[in-house]
Design an enzyme around this catalytic site. Sequence first.
Site, PDB file in Angstrom:
ATOM      1  N   ASP A  16      31.615  41.743  49.132  1.00 24.74           N
ATOM      2  CA  ASP A  16      30.497  41.567  50.056  1.00 24.74           C
ATOM      3  C   ASP A  16      30.987  41.852  51.479  1.00 24.74           C
ATOM      4  OD1 ASP A  16      28.390  40.658  51.658  1.00 24.74           O
ATOM      5  OD2 ASP A  16      27.907  39.000  50.294  1.00 24.74           O
TER       6      ASP A  16
ATOM      7  N   SER B 181      21.830  34.987  51.017  1.00 29.39           N
ATOM      8  CA  SER B 181      22.127  35.453  52.361  1.00 29.39           C
ATOM      9  C   SER B 181      21.601  34.434  53.371  1.00 29.39           C
ATOM     10  CB  SER B 181      21.535  36.854  52.562  1.00 29.39           C
ATOM     11  OG  SER B 181      22.065  37.481  53.705  1.00 29.39           O
ATOM     12  N   TRP B 182      20.747  34.833  54.330  1.00 33.17           N
ATOM     13  CA  TRP B 182      20.132  33.839  55.207  1.00 33.17           C
ATOM     14  C   TRP B 182      19.367  32.800  54.391  1.00 33.17           C
ATOM     15  CZ3 TRP B 182      19.691  31.227  59.524  1.00 33.17           C
ATOM     16  CH2 TRP B 182      18.498  30.576  59.817  1.00 33.17           C
TER      17      TRP B 182
ATOM     18  N   HIS C 206      26.824  42.678  48.552  1.00 29.63           N
ATOM     19  CA  HIS C 206      25.966  41.609  49.046  1.00 29.63           C
ATOM     20  C   HIS C 206      24.609  41.536  48.358  1.00 29.63           C
ATOM     21  CE1 HIS C 206      24.572  38.665  51.949  1.00 29.63           C
ATOM     22  NE2 HIS C 206      23.535  39.416  52.257  1.00 29.63           N
TER      23      HIS C 206
ATOM     24  N   GLY D 203      17.405  37.477  55.510  1.00 32.65           N
ATOM     25  CA  GLY D 203      17.108  38.036  56.817  1.00 32.65           C
ATOM     26  C   GLY D 203      17.991  37.362  57.861  1.00 32.65           C
TER      27      GLY D 203
END
Length: 314
Positions: free
Chosen positions: A266, A110-111, A294, A43
């Site tokens: 990505d 990711s985050w 991604h 996120g």
Amino acid sequence: MNDFYPDIEPYNHFLLPVDDQHEIYIEECGNPNGQTILFIHGGPGGGCSAKDRRFFNPEKFRIILFDQRGCGRSLPHGCLKNNTTTALVEDIEKIRNKLAINSWHVFGGSWGSTLSLVYAQAYPEKVKSLTLRGIYLGREQDTNWTFAGGGATRIYPDYWQEYLNCLPEGAAQGTVQAAYKVMIGEDKALAMKVAKAWSIWEIRCCTLIPDQKFVDEATADERAWTLARHEAHFMFNKCFLSENQILNHCGKIKDIPTTIVHGRYDIVCPYDNAWQLHLKLPNSRLITSEGAGHSSSEPNTRHHLINATNALVD
């Protein structure tokens, strides 16, 4: 190729108060006596899903998942107050202490990779290993690539235009700052419209091969609301990190076994994020997921991630 492990249900779940406002949803799955691994979702604002339990052999791992402040099943839903990177790092420590875990493996994408790295740099003695996917270093240049007319918008100009068309002032509001102002404004219907458009723009860029089902599942109204608003909140505040903080502090985690999996194509978090991290962690293992973007669900990436977690208990 390695596929997801079968669906499992938590054997324990609860809300943990972490301050005078926020309660964090936590669940435990798999083998209570297995190696403990913490899953950190992306996120910000993405929340966990049932799929996230399935990267790990449930017979060998005690799998800990949690929804970060204000998203998923944590309360209050959508709350941005006292929602910072430092607060999230301290929440992770509170989870570890609550569950009486001495140290654990950490898995984030990711985050989730950002938060995993910041947590490990704060508490290196508590982290047995890092398994990271789709590296996001939280720098202004990384945010601009996706959300400020950067490289991603040149690759998907049609998707970007559809996003801009949902903004009241079009391209004039095509910055994180302008979109954030709308999404925290008084006009809730407009805020929801922009949050939905923001989320659709990002999620459409996540897979190398277009996947409408994936987009629809990830951008349902409730998920879009927290994903977009939380992301804009953190990006507006430069992820609550100092300039180039993660790369500058890699010396603190140089001895933690680290596997990095990153999609060659990505578009959300370009491959050079992973490359630069790998150069700062020369003992890390960088696995290029060819033919992937991604998303953690793409076959090559899923294969490499499950291989990496299996290697922790072989």
